[in-house]
Motif scaffolding. Structure first.
Motif, PDB file in Angstrom:
ATOM      1  N   ASP A 142       0.838  -1.196   0.000  1.00 35.40           N
ATOM      2  CA  ASP A 142       0.000   0.000   0.000  1.00 35.40           C
ATOM      3  C   ASP A 142       0.879   1.254   0.000  1.00 35.40           C
ATOM      4  OD1 ASP A 142      -2.268   1.624   0.158  1.00 35.40           O
ATOM      5  OD2 ASP A 142      -2.172   1.678   2.345  1.00 35.40           O
ATOM      6  N   GLY A 143       0.722   2.105  -1.028  1.00 33.25           N
ATOM      7  CA  GLY A 143       1.503   3.335  -1.121  1.00 33.25           C
ATOM      8  C   GLY A 143       2.924   3.149  -1.594  1.00 33.25           C
ATOM      9  N   HIS A 144       3.282   1.944  -2.028  1.00 33.44           N
ATOM     10  CA  HIS A 144       4.632   1.664  -2.491  1.00 33.44           C
ATOM     11  C   HIS A 144       4.580   1.009  -3.872  1.00 33.44           C
ATOM     12  CE1 HIS A 144       5.320   2.244   1.784  1.00 33.44           C
ATOM     13  NE2 HIS A 144       6.610   2.355   1.546  1.00 33.44           N
ATOM     14  N   SER A 145       5.703   1.000  -4.544  1.00 31.24           N
ATOM     15  CA  SER A 145       5.821   0.320  -5.824  1.00 31.24           C
ATOM     16  C   SER A 145       6.915  -0.735  -5.725  1.00 31.24           C
ATOM     17  CB  SER A 145       6.147   1.314  -6.949  1.00 31.24           C
ATOM     18  OG  SER A 145       7.395   1.943  -6.697  1.00 31.24           O
ATOM     19  N   VAL A 146       6.849  -1.709  -6.623  1.00 33.00           N
ATOM     20  CA  VAL A 146       7.844  -2.775  -6.660  1.00 33.00           C
ATOM     21  C   VAL A 146       8.691  -2.585  -7.920  1.00 33.00           C
ATOM     22  CG1 VAL A 146       8.238  -5.253  -6.782  1.00 33.00           C
ATOM     23  CG2 VAL A 146       6.355  -4.356  -5.409  1.00 33.00           C
ATOM     24  N   THR A 147       9.983  -2.363  -7.724  1.00 33.67           N
ATOM     25  CA  THR A 147      10.903  -2.179  -8.842  1.00 33.67           C
ATOM     26  C   THR A 147      11.784  -3.411  -8.971  1.00 33.67           C
ATOM     27  OG1 THR A 147      10.943   0.218  -8.536  1.00 33.67           O
ATOM     28  CG2 THR A 147      12.729  -0.742  -9.809  1.00 33.67           C
ATOM     29  N   THR A 148      11.927  -3.904 -10.187  1.00 35.09           N
ATOM     30  CA  THR A 148      12.723  -5.099 -10.466  1.00 35.09           C
ATOM     31  C   THR A 148      13.841  -4.748 -11.433  1.00 35.09           C
ATOM     32  OG1 THR A 148      10.748  -6.481 -10.189  1.00 35.09           O
ATOM     33  CG2 THR A 148      12.649  -7.489 -11.263  1.00 35.09           C
ATOM     34  N   VAL A 149      15.039  -5.227 -11.138  1.00 37.33           N
ATOM     35  CA  VAL A 149      16.188  -5.068 -12.033  1.00 37.33           C
ATOM     36  C   VAL A 149      16.715  -6.464 -12.340  1.00 37.33           C
ATOM     37  CG1 VAL A 149      18.437  -3.990 -12.406  1.00 37.33           C
ATOM     38  CG2 VAL A 149      16.766  -2.876 -10.907  1.00 37.33           C
ATOM     39  N   VAL A 150      16.917  -6.764 -13.621  1.00 34.35           N
ATOM     40  CA  VAL A 150      17.466  -8.065 -14.019  1.00 34.35           C
ATOM     41  C   VAL A 150      18.660  -7.843 -14.936  1.00 34.35           C
ATOM     42  CG1 VAL A 150      15.252  -9.265 -13.817  1.00 34.35           C
ATOM     43  CG2 VAL A 150      15.936  -8.309 -16.030  1.00 34.35           C
ATOM     44  N   ALA A 151      19.628  -8.759 -14.862  1.00 34.76           N
ATOM     45  CA  ALA A 151      20.789  -8.738 -15.756  1.00 34.76           C
ATOM     46  C   ALA A 151      21.237 -10.171 -15.986  1.00 34.76           C
ATOM     47  CB  ALA A 151      21.929  -7.915 -15.154  1.00 34.76           C
ATOM     48  N   PRO A 152      21.614 -10.530 -17.216  1.00 37.29           N
ATOM     49  CA  PRO A 152      22.109 -11.891 -17.473  1.00 37.29           C
ATOM     50  C   PRO A 152      23.387 -12.159 -16.687  1.00 37.29           C
ATOM     51  CG  PRO A 152      21.607 -10.734 -19.532  1.00 37.29           C
ATOM     52  CD  PRO A 152      21.578  -9.704 -18.443  1.00 37.29           C
ATOM     53  N   LEU A 153      23.423 -13.305 -16.036  1.00 36.73           N
ATOM     54  CA  LEU A 153      24.625 -13.766 -15.342  1.00 36.73           C
ATOM     55  C   LEU A 153      25.175 -14.928 -16.158  1.00 36.73           C
ATOM     56  CD1 LEU A 153      26.514 -13.544 -12.930  1.00 36.73           C
ATOM     57  CD2 LEU A 153      24.991 -15.032 -11.652  1.00 36.73           C
ATOM     58  N   LEU A 154      26.215 -14.670 -16.906  1.00 38.63           N
ATOM     59  CA  LEU A 154      26.726 -15.618 -17.890  1.00 38.63           C
ATOM     60  C   LEU A 154      27.727 -16.577 -17.255  1.00 38.63           C
ATOM     61  CD1 LEU A 154      27.334 -12.966 -20.700  1.00 38.63           C
ATOM     62  CD2 LEU A 154      25.240 -14.246 -20.223  1.00 38.63           C
ATOM     63  N   PHE A 229      33.712 -19.132  -5.067  1.00 35.63           N
ATOM     64  CA  PHE A 229      33.024 -20.362  -4.676  1.00 35.63           C
ATOM     65  C   PHE A 229      33.425 -21.541  -5.549  1.00 35.63           C
ATOM     66  CE2 PHE A 229      29.256 -23.187  -4.890  1.00 35.63           C
ATOM     67  CZ  PHE A 229      29.124 -23.499  -3.547  1.00 35.63           C
ATOM     68  N   GLU A 230      33.468 -21.320  -6.849  1.00 33.58           N
ATOM     69  CA  GLU A 230      33.684 -22.422  -7.786  1.00 33.58           C
ATOM     70  C   GLU A 230      34.464 -21.918  -8.995  1.00 33.58           C
ATOM     71  OE1 GLU A 230      33.809 -26.116  -8.933  1.00 33.58           O
ATOM     72  OE2 GLU A 230      32.444 -25.707  -7.268  1.00 33.58           O
ATOM     73  N   ARG A 231      35.432 -22.684  -9.383  1.00 34.02           N
ATOM     74  CA  ARG A 231      36.208 -22.327 -10.572  1.00 34.02           C
ATOM     75  C   ARG A 231      35.289 -22.233 -11.788  1.00 34.02           C
ATOM     76  NH1 ARG A 231      41.184 -26.017 -12.921  1.00 34.02           N
ATOM     77  NH2 ARG A 231      41.638 -24.769 -14.773  1.00 34.02           N
ATOM     78  N   GLY A 232      35.496 -21.202 -12.607  1.00 34.60           N
ATOM     79  CA  GLY A 232      34.680 -21.039 -13.803  1.00 34.60           C
ATOM     80  C   GLY A 232      34.892 -19.677 -14.414  1.00 34.60           C
ATOM     81  N   GLY A 233      34.212 -19.441 -15.518  1.00 32.84           N
ATOM     82  CA  GLY A 233      34.266 -18.142 -16.170  1.00 32.84           C
ATOM     83  C   GLY A 233      32.912 -17.478 -16.097  1.00 32.84           C
ATOM     84  N   TYR A 234      32.778 -16.470 -15.264  1.00 35.72           N
ATOM     85  CA  TYR A 234      31.484 -15.834 -15.022  1.00 35.72           C
ATOM     86  C   TYR A 234      31.543 -14.374 -15.472  1.00 35.72           C
ATOM     87  CZ  TYR A 234      31.542 -19.757 -11.740  1.00 35.72           C
ATOM     88  OH  TYR A 234      31.678 -20.989 -11.175  1.00 35.72           O
ATOM     89  N   ALA A 235      30.398 -13.857 -15.881  1.00 36.26           N
ATOM     90  CA  ALA A 235      30.341 -12.459 -16.302  1.00 36.26           C
ATOM     91  C   ALA A 235      28.913 -11.953 -16.205  1.00 36.26           C
ATOM     92  CB  ALA A 235      30.837 -12.303 -17.743  1.00 36.26           C
ATOM     93  N   LEU A 236      28.773 -10.649 -16.007  1.00 35.70           N
ATOM     94  CA  LEU A 236      27.474  -9.995 -16.121  1.00 35.70           C
ATOM     95  C   LEU A 236      27.333  -9.462 -17.536  1.00 35.70           C
ATOM     96  CD1 LEU A 236      27.324  -7.975 -12.778  1.00 35.70           C
ATOM     97  CD2 LEU A 236      25.759  -9.808 -13.452  1.00 35.70           C
ATOM     98  N   GLY A 237      26.129  -9.551 -18.080  1.00 40.92           N
ATOM     99  CA  GLY A 237      25.887  -9.015 -19.402  1.00 40.92           C
ATOM    100  C   GLY A 237      26.053  -7.507 -19.428  1.00 40.92           C
ATOM    101  N   PRO A 238      26.297  -6.926 -20.594  1.00 39.67           N
ATOM    102  CA  PRO A 238      26.522  -5.479 -20.683  1.00 39.67           C
ATOM    103  C   PRO A 238      25.268  -4.645 -20.464  1.00 39.67           C
ATOM    104  CG  PRO A 238      26.518  -6.477 -22.864  1.00 39.67           C
ATOM    105  CD  PRO A 238      26.473  -7.606 -21.885  1.00 39.67           C
ATOM    106  N   LEU A 239      24.084  -5.256 -20.570  1.00 39.73           N
ATOM    107  CA  LEU A 239      22.832  -4.534 -20.375  1.00 39.73           C
ATOM    108  C   LEU A 239      22.025  -5.169 -19.251  1.00 39.73           C
ATOM    109  CD1 LEU A 239      21.361  -3.752 -23.923  1.00 39.73           C
ATOM    110  CD2 LEU A 239      22.261  -2.121 -22.275  1.00 39.73           C
TER     111      LEU A 239
END
Length: 418
Positions: A142-154, A229-239
């Protein structure tokens, strides 16, 4: 519907609860009834009706319901929201618990009572669920909004049985195709498989700016935790993409970060471990000093396009933690091997570390050639660095690694045969 994530979590829990309660009645458990006078007219026999005491039946089975696999995610989702007490008050609950966990437990019971009110049979009814969920959401937002942000985790994949891995405080890792109406560019990559999305959901006043900066910082912390945590190649998407309530998705520049390679699977049995590790790293990531600098250098190395380019980053990070006297002292290989290798393997590790240092000099001079085993040598250096950073941040190793190493070297010298 404002909060699709909460809706999905509660829908899954309610369906599981319906199945468990139905199994109870099928097994012989009886719902108690109350006899009520339905109608009384002068000169006529009073009419009575039987009203099932569903609330009582549900309350008595809290232990069974809390053992359901969907209970804990539902409890966590509610425990993070500020206005759960307002929902309990509106529902007329006589006791308002003080702790977030207790309020969440009470709210889940109250929600089930609402869904199954005055019913003598348990089955998932989508209409009743939506009515009860609408009441809950109005109280929460009530009286608030829900904002969502998503980004690809590669570079990461969830177990095939998992659509969402909650990390706490509105942050989760979610299969892209499980996010309703998510932009196709965020969900799908070249492989044809849906990306895992880092997703942050924040409740705030409508006049405030979307929490993109907060999302960027928290997504980066998840990326750091995964790399440790774990060996690997991780990245966030540019958008990234953001939306408020059910409004349109808007793209936001995020900047690329990393070099995704092979896909690393987070199995179902490791999800709780990863959740706890992410929370630990969020609390213990240093803001300054040698350890913070070394961690930043490690991440720079993780984001280089070629292993040779990353070698100097890894060695600089190790020198910051193990060789404060400078590279001219030649102490790095000795200190690294005494911490990271068994006594019988220390000489071999010291030799490989010396080879890595020589390789770095050749890279700087432009004389390095692609020799067999060079990439594996760089990977080994990065793995030792990752282990030292992880164990130091988790408290398994003292942050003064120089003193740790020199103490082990002194012990080894004292125990050596004369």
């Amino acid at each position: 519907m404002r909060d699709r994530t909460l809706h999905g979590i509660l829908e899954a829990f309610t369906a599981d609860a319906a199945g468990r309660l139905a199994a109870e009645t099928a097994g012989g458990a009886e719902i108690p009834f109350e006899v009520l006078e339905a109608e009384r007219r002068p000169g006529r026999v009073p009419l009575y009706c039987y009203q099932p005491l569903t609330d009582q039946f549900i309350d008595q089975r809290l232990g069974l319901l809390s053992a359901l696999p969907t209970y804990t995610p539902a409890m966590r989702a509610l425990a993070e929201l500020d206005r759960v007490a307002a929902y309990l008050s509106q529902r007329g609950e006589p006791r308002l618990p003080g702790e977030p966990r207790e309020r969440a437990d009470a709210a889940l019971l109250s929600f089930l009572r609402s869904v199954f009110a005055e019913r003598s049979e348990f089955g998932f009814d989508p209409v009743r669920f939506e009515l009860s969920y609408g009441e809950l959401e109005r109280a929460l937002y009530d009286g608030h909004s829900v904002t969502t942000v998503v980004a690809p985790l590669l570079g990461v994949a969830l177990d095939h049985t998992t659509t969402e891995l909650e990390l706490g405080e509105g942050l989760s890792l979610t299969r892209g195709d499980a996010v309703a109406d998510a932009p196709g560019e965020a969900v799908w990559g070249d492989s044809g498989e849906p990306h895992v999305l880092a997703m942050l959901t924040v409740t705030q006043e409508p006049s405030r700016q979307p929490p993109v900066s907060l999302a960027r910082a928290r997504f980066r912390r998840v990326l750091t935790a995964l790399r440790l945590f774990e060996r690997g190649g991780y990245a966030l998407g540019p958008l990234a993409w953001t939306r408020t309530d059910t409004g349109p998705w808007r793209p936001v520049a995020f900047g690329g970060s990393g070099r995704p390679r092979l896909l690393t699977l987070i199995s179902a049995q490791h999800e709780d471990e990863l959740r706890a590790f992410c929370n630990l790293i969020a609390r213990r990531t240093p803001s300054g000093g040698e350890l913070a600098w070394a961690l930043a250098r490690f991440e720079m190395g993780c984001e280089r396009l070629a292993p040779f380019d990353a070698l100097t980053d890894y060695l600089l990070a190790l020198r910051a933690m193990l060789e404060p006297e400078g590279p001219a002292s030649g102490r790095l290989a000795q200190r690294l091997c005494v911490i990271c290798a068994k006594p019988e393997d220390r000489a071999a590790l010291a030799e490989r570390t010396a080879r890595a240092i020589s390789l770095e000099r050749a890279v700087i001079a432009g004389l390095a050639t692609v020799e067999p085993g060079a990439d594996a040598l760089v990977d080994e250096v990065s793995e030792h660095l990752r282990a030292l950073l992880r164990d130091t941040l988790c408290g398994h190793l003292d942050s003064d690694l120089v003193s740790v190493a020199d103490g082990l070297l002194a012990e080894a010298a004292a125990s050596a045969p004369a």
